[in-house]
Write an enzyme that holds these catalytic residues in place. Sequence first.
Site, PDB file in Angstrom:
ATOM      1  N   ALA A 131      64.470  -4.552  33.242  1.00  0.00           N
ATOM      2  CA  ALA A 131      65.453  -5.631  33.085  1.00  0.00           C
ATOM      3  C   ALA A 131      65.161  -6.439  31.831  1.00  0.00           C
ATOM      4  O   ALA A 131      66.073  -6.775  31.062  1.00  0.00           O
ATOM      5  CB  ALA A 131      65.448  -6.537  34.320  1.00  0.00           C
ATOM      6  N   ASP A 132      63.893  -6.764  31.603  1.00  0.00           N
ATOM      7  CA  ASP A 132      63.504  -7.464  30.382  1.00  0.00           C
ATOM      8  C   ASP A 132      63.849  -6.642  29.148  1.00  0.00           C
ATOM      9  O   ASP A 132      64.416  -7.144  28.179  1.00  0.00           O
ATOM     10  CB  ASP A 132      61.996  -7.730  30.386  1.00  0.00           C
ATOM     11  CG  ASP A 132      61.602  -8.908  31.257  1.00  0.00           C
ATOM     12  OD1 ASP A 132      62.330  -9.918  31.243  1.00  0.00           O
ATOM     13  OD2 ASP A 132      60.573  -8.824  31.929  1.00  0.00           O
ATOM     14  N   LEU A 133      63.463  -5.370  29.174  1.00  0.00           N
ATOM     15  CA  LEU A 133      63.647  -4.524  28.000  1.00  0.00           C
ATOM     16  C   LEU A 133      65.125  -4.313  27.693  1.00  0.00           C
ATOM     17  O   LEU A 133      65.553  -4.398  26.535  1.00  0.00           O
ATOM     18  CB  LEU A 133      62.951  -3.183  28.220  1.00  0.00           C
ATOM     19  CG  LEU A 133      61.427  -3.268  28.340  1.00  0.00           C
ATOM     20  CD1 LEU A 133      60.853  -1.950  28.858  1.00  0.00           C
ATOM     21  CD2 LEU A 133      60.790  -3.627  26.999  1.00  0.00           C
TER      22      LEU A 133
ATOM     23  N   SER B 287      67.668  -6.260  28.547  1.00  0.00           N
ATOM     24  CA  SER B 287      68.310  -7.488  28.061  1.00  0.00           C
ATOM     25  C   SER B 287      67.946  -7.738  26.605  1.00  0.00           C
ATOM     26  O   SER B 287      68.756  -8.255  25.829  1.00  0.00           O
ATOM     27  CB  SER B 287      67.952  -8.688  28.949  1.00  0.00           C
ATOM     28  OG  SER B 287      66.563  -8.882  29.022  1.00  0.00           O
ATOM     29  N   GLY B 288      66.728  -7.331  26.198  1.00  0.00           N
ATOM     30  CA  GLY B 288      66.381  -7.410  24.790  1.00  0.00           C
ATOM     31  C   GLY B 288      67.221  -6.468  23.942  1.00  0.00           C
ATOM     32  O   GLY B 288      67.683  -6.817  22.851  1.00  0.00           O
TER      33      GLY B 288
END
Length: 397
Positions: free
Chosen positions: A175-177, A179-180
């Site tokens: 999810a972090d990756l 969204s980046g």
Amino acid sequence: MAVMRGPLVGVVVVDLSRALAGPHAAMMLGDLGARVVKVESPAGGDDARSWGPPFVGPEDDEQSTYFLSCNRNKESIALDLKSEDGKDVLRALLRKADVVIENFRAGVMTRLGFSTSELHEINPGLVILSITGFGHDGPEALRAGYDQIVQGEAGLMSVTGSGPDDVQRVGVPVADLLSGIYGAFGVVSALFERAGSGRGQVVRTSLLSSIVGIHAFQGTMATVAHAVPLAQGNHHPSIAPYGLFRCRDGSVQISVGNNSLWQRLCENFGIDPATPGLETNAMRVTNRARTIATVEEAFSEFDAEELLLMLDAAGIPAGKVRTLDEVYKWPQLLSQGLKISVDHSTLGPIDLPGPPIRFFDAADGAEVETTRTEHTAPPTLGEHAATIKAWLDESAE
């Protein structure tokens, strides 16, 4: 700094973000040639600097491998944004910048004196990327966003794992990756639009949005077919056989995406293509257990390495499951520039995962690679403060 190459040479990015989502977006822009100035708190810097073990390097200056994963091609300056001196330096940076990235909770930038309107007063051409956990508005906008929590809330864990009673998170903070990645895509789009309008704009995404954005066929199964997809292990929910299959000494993965490939598999491994219930893909999906058993019985007399050669010769997509140490020794990975070497100011020469995008100039009928090939190591806290301040002073003069 290394000699810049890439389509974003000349673009200046101020990275106010920490942890992973924002830093990953900023790193992607740096990989494309942008100058990225990472602004960190003097009290320990980016949270990811403390995330470990593992840590590497001397005991009095250990470095987090987590931080190293998402901060190449950046410069670091430490600023106290609650002080007027820190805010003044940030304002000077923003006047020089094309992009600013932040992933604070909603309202923090406004409390610091850098609301959207104030940012555009400082620099009307600024592209502002803001990443949150659950979105910038709506009834749960103020929730803190952490990757695994969002993987659960956004449904990804419900379709990941060995079965409905054994849901699992994805093995990286996806999810972090994502969204980046979506954030960097939005920034580049906004820069393209700015070339015509002359004005910057706000780009917003979230961990929630990034996971829903990759629901793909699982999402339309829910929204159109009104079915509830569930975890079912290492086999595709809509294609069969497609997944991980046992053989004599281990396992291999195959992808039989059409009936032509199914016929080829049958011909080469002694399976009757007219086996009742296995004639079409839809039948094989419906009778998944029988499909898996049939294929594994055919594979049971072969070791994995031999089997992979046979599958390749038959033109059937196949592969093995590599450990990460194997991946970073793989000649194909190395040929794609997916492992790079940098010189870290504390650790010395280190290897990092490399950028995933390459660029080529195809003028005159000959492809010449223009990808950035010289990279800088993730910075130590405040490592480039003197260089950045000197640059700002020169600009002011």
